[in-house]
Enzyme design. Structure first.
Site, mmCIF file in Angstrom:
data_model
loop_
_atom_site.group_PDB
_atom_site.id
_atom_site.type_symbol
_atom_site.label_atom_id
_atom_site.label_comp_id
_atom_site.label_asym_id
_atom_site.label_seq_id
_atom_site.Cartn_x
_atom_site.Cartn_y
_atom_site.Cartn_z
ATOM 1 N N VAL A 1 0.838 -1.205 0.000
ATOM 2 C CA VAL A 1 0.000 0.000 0.000
ATOM 3 C C VAL A 1 0.872 1.255 0.000
ATOM 4 O O VAL A 1 0.641 2.204 -0.767
ATOM 5 C CB VAL A 1 -0.948 0.019 1.230
ATOM 6 C CG1 VAL A 1 -1.679 1.354 1.342
ATOM 7 C CG2 VAL A 1 -1.948 -1.122 1.158
ATOM 8 N N ASP B 1 10.664 3.474 6.053
ATOM 9 C CA ASP B 1 10.413 2.099 6.512
ATOM 10 C C ASP B 1 11.481 1.749 7.535
ATOM 11 O O ASP B 1 12.600 2.270 7.463
ATOM 12 C CB ASP B 1 10.451 1.110 5.336
ATOM 13 C CG ASP B 1 9.747 -0.193 5.670
ATOM 14 O OD1 ASP B 1 8.605 -0.397 5.218
ATOM 15 O OD2 ASP B 1 10.334 -1.013 6.422
ATOM 16 N N GLU C 1 -7.776 2.644 1.764
ATOM 17 C CA GLU C 1 -7.460 2.274 0.371
ATOM 18 C C GLU C 1 -8.424 1.183 -0.098
ATOM 19 O O GLU C 1 -8.888 0.380 0.697
ATOM 20 C CB GLU C 1 -6.004 1.819 0.243
ATOM 21 C CG GLU C 1 -5.548 0.734 1.224
ATOM 22 C CD GLU C 1 -5.867 -0.677 0.770
ATOM 23 O OE1 GLU C 1 -6.196 -0.855 -0.415
ATOM 24 O OE2 GLU C 1 -5.788 -1.593 1.615
ATOM 25 N N LYS D 1 -14.695 1.248 4.733
ATOM 26 C CA LYS D 1 -13.694 0.288 4.260
ATOM 27 C C LYS D 1 -14.076 -1.152 4.650
ATOM 28 O O LYS D 1 -14.138 -2.051 3.805
ATOM 29 C CB LYS D 1 -12.327 0.646 4.852
ATOM 30 C CG LYS D 1 -11.289 -0.439 4.768
ATOM 31 C CD LYS D 1 -10.814 -0.666 3.356
ATOM 32 C CE LYS D 1 -9.951 -1.905 3.276
ATOM 33 N NZ LYS D 1 -9.146 -1.991 2.103
ATOM 34 N N ASN E 1 -15.522 -4.312 1.966
ATOM 35 C CA ASN E 1 -14.919 -5.631 1.781
ATOM 36 C C ASN E 1 -15.859 -6.739 2.259
ATOM 37 O O ASN E 1 -15.967 -7.787 1.629
ATOM 38 C CB ASN E 1 -13.574 -5.716 2.498
ATOM 39 C CG ASN E 1 -12.439 -5.188 1.631
ATOM 40 O OD1 ASN E 1 -12.658 -4.823 0.474
ATOM 41 N ND2 ASN E 1 -11.250 -5.126 2.170
ATOM 42 N N PHE F 1 -18.053 -9.440 -8.984
ATOM 43 C CA PHE F 1 -18.016 -10.259 -7.772
ATOM 44 C C PHE F 1 -19.198 -11.213 -7.682
ATOM 45 O O PHE F 1 -19.739 -11.477 -6.626
ATOM 46 C CB PHE F 1 -17.875 -9.375 -6.512
ATOM 47 C CG PHE F 1 -16.456 -8.907 -6.363
ATOM 48 C CD1 PHE F 1 -15.963 -7.942 -7.221
ATOM 49 C CD2 PHE F 1 -15.608 -9.476 -5.438
ATOM 50 C CE1 PHE F 1 -14.638 -7.552 -7.155
ATOM 51 C CE2 PHE F 1 -14.273 -9.087 -5.368
ATOM 52 C CZ PHE F 1 -13.802 -8.128 -6.210
ATOM 53 N N CYS G 1 -6.771 -9.495 2.190
ATOM 54 C CA CYS G 1 -7.719 -8.507 2.715
ATOM 55 C C CYS G 1 -9.051 -9.099 3.150
ATOM 56 O O CYS G 1 -9.480 -8.892 4.287
ATOM 57 C CB CYS G 1 -7.982 -7.433 1.667
ATOM 58 S SG CYS G 1 -6.600 -6.329 1.495
ATOM 59 N N LYS H 1 -9.187 -11.297 6.384
ATOM 60 C CA LYS H 1 -8.832 -10.506 7.574
ATOM 61 C C LYS H 1 -9.896 -9.463 7.887
ATOM 62 O O LYS H 1 -10.298 -9.292 9.040
ATOM 63 C CB LYS H 1 -7.454 -9.906 7.299
ATOM 64 C CG LYS H 1 -7.172 -8.524 7.757
ATOM 65 C CD LYS H 1 -5.722 -8.176 7.467
ATOM 66 C CE LYS H 1 -5.543 -7.037 6.492
ATOM 67 N NZ LYS H 1 -6.043 -5.756 6.888
#
Ligand code: UDX
Length: 423
Positions: free
Chosen positions: A15, A34, A144, A197, A201, A242, A253, A256
């Site tokens: 991401v 990072d 995102e 978000k 999902n 889908f 994703c 989770k």
């Protein structure tokens, strides 16, 4: 601040790198941080540690605007908007593990001149609790919605951009960053943005589990789920995407986030009945291929089974929560010998596929097998010479097509015993 203000990106994972690349493409100076020195060193050398179409080219093209560091101290003087892109993996309880996010918040301390822009997927309420515990720092939720394999395209052409903020002018500054993209921008509060978000999902996963159950019933009743999806999808209220039946959803994703939303509801005292079923349907769906093999082969003890595809979907080397891993384990416990092939993902999978023979080619996996299970719809599997070479090499012409990917008529004409999903 103008629309081209510099930004910081914390976490150079999938991401973070897509975010950094796309904002640099839009003309911003981007400071990427990072904690892993090797990662930062290789990025500075122009080597991109992940596979995502178009990403390395975009990073390369904008290299003069991209600055890599391991030191948060390098970000703070240069950028006020800091995108949090660290991962939030599931913990043993199914709740999201926020330790990395919390570490970032701690490192930022009380910098009142900065705002944390949360891209990582976090439980609803995280923004509020960060605001309560951190003095002064601004907070914006900006989830995102990127798909692996088309993340760069998705970032530059979003269906919508969600910007959640409760106070201050940071929300407007984040909105300004996305204005060149010409996408609808949803300004909302932080908790609603966080929920958008997770709910998106969870809804997509529900759609897939729903069509998978329609497929299972269709098998009993003689309908063809592909025809059913086509007919349903043209209803604008339903939509065609889908609605592909298969062996269930996987990836980094959906599993989770769906579990996290269910847990979050449970922790708040609400039992989310529907999601409990959505998850259960998905677990059973992954195993349905086994029953189809047993129907034709009887016991699987000593049978040679070829799995085509290990990645959780085509065009990625990601094997997180991939159906093939579940299938391989289940087949082995039934006593079968498993061979698996994937065009890109088997290198990564070797550790997780213990006891499975990793084939170098599809034909090697197929050679002498009692059955083929098509797990991931890689285009190259359609190109195999099913009527000729494949059929000759197989010990028995049995194919379980877990993605309804092959031409059923052609397979039947070629003399296969062909089992699709819901057709
Ligand atoms: C997903 C979301 O789409 C994205 O918005 C979010 O930010 C991250 O999670 P991704 O994990 O890359 O993206 O995968 P996606 O392409 O959405 O597919 C998810 C899973 O659903 C795959 O296992 C895929 O095989 C399965 N799937 C998808 C189906 O079984 N049927 C379908 O019709 C569509």
């Amino acid at each position: 601040m103008n629309a081209r203000e510099p930004i910081g990106v914390i976490g150079a994972g999938w991401v973070g790198l897509v975010t950094a690349a796309c904002f640099s493409e839009l003309g911003h100076e981007v400071y990427v941080r990072d904690i892993i020195p090797e990662k930062i060193e290789s990025l500075a050398r122009g080597e991109v540690p992940i596979f995502e179409p178009g990403l390395s080219e975009m990073l390369e093209r904008n290299s003069e605007r991209l600055h890599y560091t391991t030191d948060m101290g390098d970000l703070l003087p240069n950028a006020q908007l800091l995108f949090c892109c660290v991962d939030t993996p599931p913990s043993y309880s199914g709740d999201a593990d926020l330790s990395r996010v919390n570490r970032v918040v701690q490192e930022l301390g009380d910098s009142a001149d900065h705002a944390l822009i949360m891209k990582s997927t976090v439980p609803v309420g995280t923004g509020r609790s960060i605001r309560r515990n951190a003095n002064g720092i601004g907070y914006v939720s900006n989830p995102e919605f990127l798909k692996e394999g088309s993340a760069v395209h998705d970032f530059m052409n979003p269906d919508r951009v969600v910007v959640g903020f409760d106070e201050g002018d940071y929300g407007d500054r984040v909105v300004a960053l996305y204005e060149p993209l010409d996408a609808p921008i949803i300004r909302t509060d932080v908790a609603s943005a966080e929920m958008i978000k997770l709910a998106s999902n969870a809804f997509l996963a529900t759609k897939i589990s729903f069509i998978n159950e329609i497929a299972n019933v269709s098998e009993e009743l003689g309908a063809n789920v592909d025809e059913v999806s086509r007919g349903m999808g043209l209803d604008a209220r339903i939509g065609p995407q889908f609605l592909r039946a298969g062996l269930g959803w996987g990836g980094s994703c959906f599993p989770k986030d769906v579990t996290a939303l269910k847990q979050l509801a449970g922790n708040s005292g609400y039992h989310f009945q529907l999601l409990t079923a959505v998850i259960e349907v998905n677990e059973l769906q992954k195993r349905r291929a086994i029953g189809k093999l047993q129907k034709h082969l009887g016991t699987l003890v000593g049978k040679e089974i070829a799995l085509l595809g290990v990645a959780f979907k085509p065009n990625t080397d990601d094997i997180r929560e991939a159906t093939a891993l579940v299938l391989a384990g289940r087949l082995q416990s039934e006593g079968a010998n498993v061979r698996a092939y994937d065009p890109v993902a088997t290198g990564r999978a070797a550790d997780l596929l213990r006891g499975t023979h990793i084939a170098e080619s599809a034909m090697e996996a197929i050679d002498g097998a009692d059955a083929v299970v098509l797990v991931t719809e890689w285009p190259e599997f359609r190109e195999l010479d099913w009527a000729g070479e494949v059929k000759q090499k197989l010990a028995r012409p049995l194919v379980v097509d877990g993605r309804n990917f092959l031409d059923r008529e052609l397979m039947m004409r070629a003399g296969y015993t062909y089992e699709g999903v819901g057709r």
